[in-house]
Structures are given as C-alpha cells and as structure tokens.
Write an enzyme that holds these catalytic residues in place. Structure first.
Site, PDB file in Angstrom:
ATOM      1  N   GLU A 250       0.743  -1.464   0.043  1.00 58.31           N
ATOM      2  CA  GLU A 250      -0.011   0.084  -0.063  1.00 58.31           C
ATOM      3  C   GLU A 250       0.836   1.429   0.167  1.00 58.31           C
ATOM      4  O   GLU A 250       0.468   2.308  -0.489  1.00 58.31           O
ATOM      5  CB  GLU A 250      -0.933  -0.142   1.270  1.00 58.31           C
TER       6      GLU A 250
ATOM      7  N   PHE B 265     -10.416  -7.065  16.098  1.00 58.27           N
ATOM      8  CA  PHE B 265      -9.392  -7.285  15.138  1.00 58.27           C
ATOM      9  C   PHE B 265      -9.011  -6.075  14.061  1.00 58.27           C
ATOM     10  O   PHE B 265     -10.059  -5.701  13.448  1.00 58.27           O
ATOM     11  CB  PHE B 265      -9.831  -8.776  14.469  1.00 58.27           C
ATOM     12  N   GLN B 266      -7.553  -5.766  13.978  1.00 60.71           N
ATOM     13  CA  GLN B 266      -7.243  -4.963  13.119  1.00 60.71           C
ATOM     14  C   GLN B 266      -7.855  -3.411  13.148  1.00 60.71           C
ATOM     15  O   GLN B 266      -7.605  -2.522  12.499  1.00 60.71           O
ATOM     16  CB  GLN B 266      -7.380  -5.434  11.578  1.00 60.71           C
TER      17      GLN B 266
ATOM     18  N   VAL C 100      15.778   8.952  -3.227  1.00 64.15           N
ATOM     19  CA  VAL C 100      16.444   9.676  -2.348  1.00 64.15           C
ATOM     20  C   VAL C 100      17.816   9.257  -2.311  1.00 64.15           C
ATOM     21  O   VAL C 100      17.900   7.929  -2.200  1.00 64.15           O
ATOM     22  CB  VAL C 100      15.860  10.028  -1.147  1.00 64.15           C
TER      23      VAL C 100
ATOM     24  N   PHE D 297      24.412   7.643   0.352  1.00 61.71           N
ATOM     25  CA  PHE D 297      24.178   8.934   0.959  1.00 61.71           C
ATOM     26  C   PHE D 297      24.530   8.717   2.451  1.00 61.71           C
ATOM     27  O   PHE D 297      24.893   9.974   3.150  1.00 61.71           O
ATOM     28  CB  PHE D 297      22.813   9.524   0.643  1.00 61.71           C
TER      29      PHE D 297
END
Length: 577
Positions: A49, A111-112, A381, A466
């Site tokens: 997601e 639940f959830q 990035v 980086f």
C-alpha cells in the site's frame, strides 16, 4: 438501488479520476466490487500500500489532477502513510480511501482496529470518518474539494459495511474540479517590490516549483533585472531550460555557481520556493519572497518584503513597474562562473578509460543523452538524486519526480508505477538506488502484472551511499551501511523483466538502448563506484573537521583501504581533469 461504493466510483469518475491504486481486502470488498461492475475505472494492483500512495502522488504531480489510493482496514491503510506524507509535502491532490472495521465494533479493541482519522491527521488537509451512508456523499465531496483546492491529501475513513449500504436513487455524483483563480499581491506591494528591485545593484533570483507555468515571464524578469537565476531542485524542470540566465542549483545537491550567485547578491528575489537550507542564504542581502502560501514566508531567512501570490499571476503585473537595468557585471560574473563549474562537472561524467566500478556521473550523463525528449524521470533519495540534479537536462517537456521534501527512500520505483499508469505510451525512467529498489522490490511484480513498460536503472554501489557520505561529514566511521545484494538483474529477469547487468562503462550505452527499445518493463543494473563523493558547493568548518576525523578514525580502525579507495576515486581523478 446503488450502494455508497457505487456513488464513490461515480463521483470519482465525474471528477476526472480514471484509476485507483491499492490492494484488495475484505473491508474493501464493496468498493472493489463496484469498480468491477463499473468497468470504466482501472484498478492498479500494487504489492504494498505504501507504493499505492507513492504512485497516486506521482500521477497527481504529473497531471495536477485528483488521484486516489486505497487501503483496507488496520494494517492495510496504515501502510499508506509514508506515501501520503510524500504527497502532502509535495503539495499534490490525493484522496486516500481508508477502509475501517465494522462501525459497531469501533472502540472495542476489535481485530485490526486503528483510528485512521487520527493517524493520518499530520499528513492530510482533511481526514474524516463516514458514520452512515447518508453522511458519506457529503464527506466524500468535502474531502475531494479539500484535496484539489488546498493541494494536499484528504482521507476518507469508511467502515466496510457502509460501502455496501444503499443510497437514494436520485443521488447525483459529486463532480469536483479545482476553481480557477488569480492570486497576486496588491498594487501597493508590487510598487514597493519594484522600488527595491530598481534600486538594487546585484539582484539574484531563486526560483522553485512555484515558478511552474511562468517560464517566459521569469526569463523576461531576469533580462530586465540583469539577474542570474538559481533554481531549487523542485524548480529545475520549470526554470533551467531555454534560460540564458540560469546559473545552476544551490543547496546540498547543488554546485558552486548557484551558491556564489546568491552569496554575492545585494537583493535576493525568491519566487515560489521554500528552499530549506538556511546556511545557503546570503548574509546581509535584502530579501523579497513571493509565495502563494503566506505562512511559508520568512521560515528560512529574514524577509524584507513578503508577497503573497502565484508566480504565474504576479510577474505580468510586476514587470511593467521595473526599470530595465544596463549594468551586467553581476550577471556576467555569475554566467562565467557557471560555465566554468559546468565544464568541471561534465569532465567527471565520462568513460574514465574503462575503469571500474563505473562513475555514477557517467551513468546519469549517458542516460540523459539517450532518454526521450519527453521522458519522465523518477529518482530515489540518496546518491541517484544528486546525479539527477547535476546531469539530467530539461526542455519544457521532460518531467522530474522524487521525494524532494519528504526525503524518503524507495520512492523512485513506485513513482514510476504511477507515472507509467497515467501515461502508458510515454517513456518513464526510474533512477533507483540499490537500497531503494530492494526496499520495495515487490513493485517489480507490479510492473509485470499491470504491463507497465517503465525502465529501471539501478545505481548499485553495494551501500546506503548517501548515509555513508553523511557519516563521513560527521566524522563517523562507516558502519551498518553495506548492502549484500544478489545480482539484481537476475532477480528482475526471474520476475519476468528484460534485464541487463553492466560492469564496464563501454557496455552501458548498449544496455540502455536495449532497455529503451524493449516494449515492456526493463531493468539495467549498473555497478557504480561506492566511494564517489558528491561535494556540496560550500563546506562548513564542521564538515571539514568531520572528514578529518573520519579519515583518522577509519585508519585507526584498520580500514585504511577504504580511505585509499576514496582518494583514488575522487581526488586523483579530479586532479587529472
């Protein structure tokens, strides 16, 4: 009788939405079934997601139109949050539909169970719960309106059973389009700005993403004021092309000419930018800042004259008030310095006598030369964004997407998903780091499943590059940054993508041409130099001390070969050039 989910789909279609990004789940069944029955809206099935939100952000960034991502209850919509922060900070209109547990169970520790309206509060301009099918249409319309007018994320939380609830037959879909407005400062403020600019001797313009749509007026402004134009990273695609006054970029990813043009100005004119790095602003110069968001003004540096308005609407009103300057000394000095700096940068972007590993500058430069005239580039990035900022060129048709404000890893591949879904016939090229790619590796499957022909170029240096640079600048011995990668081209080939691994500079062009010619998704893995330094235009005393401490500590820890590699990759090569 239609369901609330039917009304949602009808309203999205009426508002210009053509696809939704997400993963199915039981709390979303009413919505996904409405999509199936409608047949005109695409479902772009991603593998995470977070990628759905990134993809929606990319499409919104390219089109300026409302886009949609969805997540099922609990963990499903929680995964959206990083991509939604990216969309919010990039100021693009995204609607997130967050399914919720059954309404009758809310507050029971079911639940959830989570509270999405609270969890998404910091990354949205609107977040509200639909408590009934009667309230749903109004909340949906308000959310879409907030997203398009405030250019941000709106979240609508819907318990799963409400998607399936019936609505009235005569309920018309909500069609939400952004209002057309003209926003500029009043005449008195424009006259004051003109007076300051007319009196100035050395004006420099710093332009950002807010300069979109104002290119020609910006060039006329620079000609009138004899002012060099420095661009922030998000302004690059809008500012630098066909602009004889552009002198490059400043900031951590920029280079010396942009920094010098600002440092030597007596008046800095900021146009549509919230450039964040305070150490790169001039000392003692007068500052005029124009931004459509008044609350942004003065956040980074002291401002002498705040102006609220869009660059596109303001410049036509400001230009007639300005006196054409004759002195070009400041401008010509900046242009000469830019030409010298550009020459030095380009000298590093060559095939260095077939030496390996490959210098990433050469990869970015070759990619820029071979890519289409209207290519969309997405960048991770880290080191890929440095080389993109310094070596990709723009022409008014190419586009650039990245997590330039939120600064998250792993954005390039899912951004490419959204860009390619929105423009299936356009070349989309992802400049991915090996760390970023492997963080959301599952989206290679998304490319395959949705038949999206995006091209992925992986800068594989076996490290979080980086992060290592930041460690060096802080005097810290590199630790926990090495990446033990498999051959990523083999992984991509196993997924079903066209793939090549490039270890020699001489093989790079053929590999890229092969990827670009392929009619499906493709990946080119390039083995790049781990120790390549991207030096900012101004090094602070603290950074210099940090590098010295890094060198001493690296030798004392018995890893002197790393320091030798660093010198060979950077110092010796720059002396030769």
């Amino acid at each position: 009788m239609p369901t609330f989910a039917d009304h949602v789909i009808a309203s999205l279609k009426a508002s210009g939405v053509r696809r939704l990004y997400g993963l199915p789940g039981d709390s979303l069944n009413g919505l996904t079934d409405a999509i199936r029955r409608d047949g005109d809206v695409d479902w772009v099935h991603v593998r995470h997601e977070e990628s759905a939100a990134f993809a929606a952000a990319a499409e919104a960034g390219l089109t300026g139109e409302l886009t949609v991502c969805v997540g099922s209850c609990g963990p499903g919509n929680l995964h959206l949050i990083n991509g939604l922060f990216d969309a919010q900070r990039s100021r693009v209109p995204v609607l997130a539909i967050a399914a919720q547990i059954p309404g009758s169970e809310i507050g029971s520790g079911y639940f959830q169970e989570t509270r999405p309206q609270e969890l998404f509060a910091d990354c949205s301009v609107y977040a509200e719960v639909v408590n009934s099918p009667e309230s749903g249409p109004r909340i949906l319309e308000m959310a879409m309106r907030a997203a398009v007018e405030r250019r941000g994320v709106a979240v609508v939380v819907v318990p799963g059973e409400i998607f399936l609830a019936k609505t009235g037959r005569d309920l018309a879909p909500a069609a939400v389009r952004p209002a057309r407005t003209v926003v500029r400062p009043d005449d008195a403020d424009l006259r004051e700005a003109a007076a300051l600019l007319n009196d100035a001797q050395r004006v420099t313009i710093l332009a950002g993403a807010g300069a979109a749509g104002a290119h020609d007026d910006l060039v006329r402004l620079a000609e009138t004021l004899k002012a060099p134009v420095v661009h922030a990273l998000r302004g690059k695609e809008y500012v630098e092309y066909d602009n004889p006054y552009d002198v490059g970029m400043t900031g951590l990813l920029g280079f010396a000419s942009g920094y010098k043009a600002i440092e030597e100005a007596d008046t800095l004119l900021m146009l549509g930018t919230d450039f964040p790095y305070r150490q790169f602003y001039p000392q003692g110069a007068k500052v005029i800042q124009l931004d459509i968001r008044g609350e942004q003004i003065g956040r980074r540096t002291r401002v002498d004259l705040p102006l609220v308005g869009s660059v596109r609407d303001t410049l036509p009103a400001l230009l007639p008030l300005l006196t054409v300057k004759s002195g070009r000394g400041h401008l010509d000095e900046a242009l000469v310095h830019y030409a010298r700096t550009r020459k030095s940068l380009d000298a590093l972007a060559v095939n260095d006598r077939e030496r390996t590993p490959i210098h990433p500058q050469f990869v970015a430069h070759t990619l820029d030369r071979l890519a289409d005239r209207d290519a969309v580039f997405t960048v991770d990035v880290g080191s890929p964004v440095v080389w993109a900022a310094r070596y990709l060129t723009f022409n008014g048709h190419r586009r650039l997407l990245g997590s330039f404000n939120h600064g998250t890893m792993a954005c390039a591949l899912p951004h490419a998903v959204g860009a390619q879904a929105a423009y299936p016939g356009r070349q989309v090229v992802s400049l991915s780091g090996d760390g970023g790619l492997t963080m959301l590796l599952g989206e290679l499957f998304t490319l395959r499943q949705n038949r999206l022909p995006a091209k992925i170029v992986v800068f594989n240096n076996g490290s979080l590059n980086f992060v290592e640079l930041e460690m060096k600048a802080s005097g810290i011995v590199n630790y926990a940054t090495e990446l033990d990668n498999p051959q990523l081209a083999e992984v991509a080939a196993a997924v079903g993508l066209w793939a090549r691994r490039v270890e020699r500079p001489g093989d790079l062009e053929d590999a890229l041409k092969g990827a670009f010619a392929h009619d499906g998704p493709a990946l080119v893995e390039v083995m790049t130099a781990r120790q390549e330094l991207s030096v900012p235009p101004a090094v602070t005393v603290e950074q210099a001390k940090g590098f010295t401490l890094y060198a001493i500590r690296t030798i004392l820890s018995g890893r002197g070969e790393e320091l030798l590699d660093l010198v060979t990759t950077n110092v010796a090569r720059r002396i030769l050039h």
